[in-house]
Motif scaffolding. Sequence first.
Motif, mmCIF file in Angstrom:
data_model
loop_
_atom_site.group_PDB
_atom_site.id
_atom_site.type_symbol
_atom_site.label_atom_id
_atom_site.label_comp_id
_atom_site.label_asym_id
_atom_site.label_seq_id
_atom_site.Cartn_x
_atom_site.Cartn_y
_atom_site.Cartn_z
ATOM 1 N N MET A 1 43.164 37.356 45.861
ATOM 2 C CA MET A 1 41.732 38.090 45.848
ATOM 3 C C MET A 1 41.688 38.857 44.496
ATOM 4 O O MET A 1 41.013 39.118 44.251
ATOM 5 C CB MET A 1 41.537 38.686 47.095
ATOM 6 C CG MET A 1 40.300 39.238 47.176
ATOM 7 S SD MET A 1 39.196 37.874 47.469
ATOM 8 C CE MET A 1 37.934 38.481 47.823
ATOM 9 N N ASP A 2 43.058 39.235 44.306
ATOM 10 C CA ASP A 2 42.877 40.307 43.153
ATOM 11 C C ASP A 2 42.618 39.550 41.909
ATOM 12 O O ASP A 2 42.108 40.055 40.886
ATOM 13 C CB ASP A 2 44.349 41.117 43.066
ATOM 14 C CG ASP A 2 44.259 42.204 42.162
ATOM 15 O OD1 ASP A 2 43.454 42.859 42.019
ATOM 16 O OD2 ASP A 2 45.443 42.648 41.395
ATOM 17 N N ALA A 3 42.916 38.415 41.585
ATOM 18 C CA ALA A 3 42.818 37.537 40.684
ATOM 19 C C ALA A 3 41.231 37.085 40.468
ATOM 20 O O ALA A 3 40.608 37.332 39.181
ATOM 21 C CB ALA A 3 43.570 36.377 40.610
ATOM 22 N N VAL A 4 40.767 37.237 41.527
ATOM 23 C CA VAL A 4 39.023 36.839 41.416
ATOM 24 C C VAL A 4 38.433 38.090 40.952
ATOM 25 O O VAL A 4 37.431 37.940 40.157
ATOM 26 C CB VAL A 4 38.455 36.554 42.832
ATOM 27 C CG1 VAL A 4 36.949 36.490 42.786
ATOM 28 C CG2 VAL A 4 39.109 35.282 43.512
ATOM 29 N N TRP A 5 38.713 39.335 41.359
ATOM 30 C CA TRP A 5 38.212 40.522 40.881
ATOM 31 C C TRP A 5 38.375 40.696 39.296
ATOM 32 O O TRP A 5 37.759 41.218 38.837
ATOM 33 C CB TRP A 5 38.569 41.725 41.631
ATOM 34 C CG TRP A 5 37.998 41.811 43.245
ATOM 35 C CD1 TRP A 5 38.624 41.492 44.156
ATOM 36 C CD2 TRP A 5 36.599 42.121 43.296
ATOM 37 N NE1 TRP A 5 37.868 41.602 45.331
ATOM 38 C CE2 TRP A 5 36.472 41.778 44.543
ATOM 39 C CE3 TRP A 5 35.430 42.365 42.696
ATOM 40 C CZ2 TRP A 5 35.354 42.326 45.237
ATOM 41 C CZ3 TRP A 5 34.392 42.407 43.231
ATOM 42 C CH2 TRP A 5 34.263 42.381 44.413
ATOM 43 N N ASN A 6 39.785 40.310 38.916
ATOM 44 C CA ASN A 6 39.884 40.350 37.507
ATOM 45 C C ASN A 6 39.238 39.584 36.744
ATOM 46 O O ASN A 6 38.803 39.898 35.718
ATOM 47 C CB ASN A 6 41.662 40.177 37.286
ATOM 48 C CG ASN A 6 42.045 40.256 36.004
ATOM 49 O OD1 ASN A 6 41.626 41.134 35.285
ATOM 50 N ND2 ASN A 6 43.324 40.101 35.876
ATOM 51 N N VAL A 7 39.161 38.369 37.175
ATOM 52 C CA VAL A 7 38.240 37.565 36.305
ATOM 53 C C VAL A 7 36.710 37.715 36.480
ATOM 54 O O VAL A 7 36.089 37.787 35.285
ATOM 55 C CB VAL A 7 38.562 35.995 36.977
ATOM 56 C CG1 VAL A 7 37.217 34.760 36.299
ATOM 57 C CG2 VAL A 7 39.754 35.611 36.800
ATOM 58 N N ALA A 8 36.076 38.369 37.435
ATOM 59 C CA ALA A 8 34.830 38.614 37.478
ATOM 60 C C ALA A 8 34.819 39.885 36.509
ATOM 61 O O ALA A 8 33.653 40.005 35.831
ATOM 62 C CB ALA A 8 34.582 39.262 39.006
ATOM 63 N N GLY A 9 35.622 41.101 36.467
ATOM 64 C CA GLY A 9 35.229 42.100 35.818
ATOM 65 C C GLY A 9 35.643 41.561 34.250
ATOM 66 O O GLY A 9 34.428 42.345 33.584
ATOM 67 N N GLN A 10 36.476 40.788 33.905
ATOM 68 C CA GLN A 10 36.544 40.247 32.627
ATOM 69 C C GLN A 10 35.406 39.564 32.180
ATOM 70 O O GLN A 10 34.686 39.644 31.113
ATOM 71 C CB GLN A 10 37.710 39.374 32.344
ATOM 72 C CG GLN A 10 38.822 40.408 32.391
ATOM 73 C CD GLN A 10 40.248 39.533 32.226
ATOM 74 O OE1 GLN A 10 40.134 38.306 32.012
ATOM 75 N NE2 GLN A 10 41.511 40.367 32.318
ATOM 76 N N ALA A 11 34.744 38.610 33.020
ATOM 77 C CA ALA A 11 33.460 38.068 32.795
ATOM 78 C C ALA A 11 32.096 38.800 32.633
ATOM 79 O O ALA A 11 31.601 38.441 31.676
ATOM 80 C CB ALA A 11 33.202 37.097 33.919
ATOM 81 N N LEU A 12 32.151 39.749 33.413
ATOM 82 C CA LEU A 12 31.373 40.885 33.035
ATOM 83 C C LEU A 12 31.196 41.519 31.720
ATOM 84 O O LEU A 12 30.113 41.835 31.052
ATOM 85 C CB LEU A 12 30.913 41.917 34.105
ATOM 86 C CG LEU A 12 30.481 41.393 35.549
ATOM 87 C CD1 LEU A 12 30.729 42.542 36.628
ATOM 88 C CD2 LEU A 12 28.973 41.183 35.488
ATOM 89 N N ILE A 13 32.408 42.063 31.250
ATOM 90 C CA ILE A 13 32.686 42.352 30.186
ATOM 91 C C ILE A 13 32.263 41.277 28.973
ATOM 92 O O ILE A 13 31.506 41.938 27.992
ATOM 93 C CB ILE A 13 33.970 42.983 29.836
ATOM 94 C CG1 ILE A 13 34.279 44.230 30.738
ATOM 95 C CG2 ILE A 13 34.445 43.534 28.299
ATOM 96 C CD1 ILE A 13 35.674 44.931 31.021
ATOM 97 N N VAL A 14 32.775 40.367 29.140
ATOM 98 C CA VAL A 14 32.475 39.391 28.057
ATOM 99 C C VAL A 14 30.966 38.994 27.753
ATOM 100 O O VAL A 14 30.164 39.098 26.978
ATOM 101 C CB VAL A 14 33.188 37.963 28.309
ATOM 102 C CG1 VAL A 14 32.651 36.790 27.556
ATOM 103 C CG2 VAL A 14 34.778 38.418 28.034
ATOM 104 N N LEU A 15 30.248 39.072 29.129
ATOM 105 C CA LEU A 15 28.581 38.651 28.987
ATOM 106 C C LEU A 15 27.944 39.809 28.356
ATOM 107 O O LEU A 15 27.057 39.518 27.848
ATOM 108 C CB LEU A 15 28.113 38.560 30.556
ATOM 109 C CG LEU A 15 26.862 38.150 30.960
ATOM 110 C CD1 LEU A 15 26.801 36.749 30.473
ATOM 111 C CD2 LEU A 15 26.587 38.027 32.162
ATOM 112 N N GLY A 16 28.393 41.128 28.712
ATOM 113 C CA GLY A 16 28.076 42.233 28.061
ATOM 114 C C GLY A 16 28.143 42.316 26.439
ATOM 115 O O GLY A 16 27.062 42.407 25.826
#
Length: 108
Positions: free
Chosen positions: A1-16
């Motif tokens: 589950m921790d990997a999912v949050w890590n990917v989601a956080g990085q995806a939001l940063i890249v989207l920004g």
Amino acid sequence: MDAVWNVAGQALIVLGALLFSTAGIGLFRLKDVYARSSAIATAAGLGISLVLIGAFVLDPSWPNAVKLVIAIVLQLLTSSAGSMAIARAAYLTGSPLHPETDPDELHQ
């Protein structure tokens, strides 16, 4: 589950970051100062919010949540006020509209 949050956080940063890049391209492609200021204000408000939320997802805590809310609220308030100040200054100094711009699109 921790990997999912890590990917989601990085995806939001890249989207920004992509949103900022799009606004940067808009500075060169848009025709007049009014359209440019609108693009930058939108990117500043939404882009910073996405980057900050992404950073929070990567490192969640109560102190970071408080900082996140304060930073997003201040960014949204100052971004819109700054954009309006730039557009007003352009208008008062006589910055022309692009010839293709219809200044009163609602009144036809």
